[in-house]
Design an enzyme around this catalytic site. Sequence first.
Site, short mmCIF file in Angstrom:
data_model
loop_
_atom_site.label_atom_id
_atom_site.label_comp_id
_atom_site.label_asym_id
_atom_site.label_seq_id
_atom_site.Cartn_x
_atom_site.Cartn_y
_atom_site.Cartn_z
N SER A 131 37.87 42.91 35.72
CA SER A 131 39.11 42.51 35.06
C SER A 131 38.75 41.39 34.10
CB SER A 131 40.08 41.98 36.12
OG SER A 131 41.14 41.26 35.53
N TYR A 144 42.32 35.99 43.16
CA TYR A 144 42.00 37.20 42.38
C TYR A 144 40.97 36.87 41.32
CZ TYR A 144 42.71 41.42 39.57
OH TYR A 144 42.52 42.58 38.88
#
Length: 248
Positions: A131, A144
């Site tokens: 990501s 995250y």
Amino acid sequence: MTKTAVVTGASSGIGWATARRLAAEGYDVVAAARRVDRLEKLAAEVAGVRPIPLDVTSQESVDALAGALDRCDVLVNNAGGAFGLEPVIEADPADWQRMYDVNVLGTLRMTKALTPKLVESGDGVLVLLTSTAGLVAYEGGGGYVAAKHAQKSMAETLRLELYDRPVRVVEIAPGMVRTEEFALTRFRGDREAADRVYQGVAHPLTADDVADAIVWSVTRPAHFNVDRMVIRPRAQAAQHKVHRTPAP
Ligand code: 8X3
């Protein structure tokens, strides 16, 4: 000879779209996830897709999947997710633990289990879905961001360690992608909060856009390694710089 591709987290979103596209490219696709009913739906819709139950947080489950495969040419480590958006000083360690387990250790378990088969194939491709959260920090990104940074480091390390073996290590790092579940999971089911993430953004990336990037990378010739592909919607010039049009 038909090549086999394993896609984790194939029950929805990017995993689902990737499984479909790889099947369309002629791969024998093993669609793996916890929710088998969804995988069966996918297999009923798309020829060449074989559903296999998988929980990447369970070594037993990973070993069972690996044991069921004759070969593996492509592994797409897609299973992952974000749980919560609290600032670091308010975070629940259990959420961080879960994010680390699914995103990082899940990738580790699958990669360890299937790399021998990728090597055996003579041209294996190991894909890690990271990501843009693996490249930069942002407020609320917390566990995250930490997990995606770890996964990015894992891709870099694997590429160095496997440099003399016939395996390509590909990292795909998407920015804003609108899928049915990602933001909803992050906001613990709060639909309004999840929708606000994409508010006024003309065209967030779709799961199919990301699948396109994955399949393109995987289907390059054996000597052609995509180290890292960073993809974002045009409206997202950088993590914090997103063009939004006000609601009419
Ligand atoms: C999802 C992208 O920007 O929410 O991986 O971290 S972001």
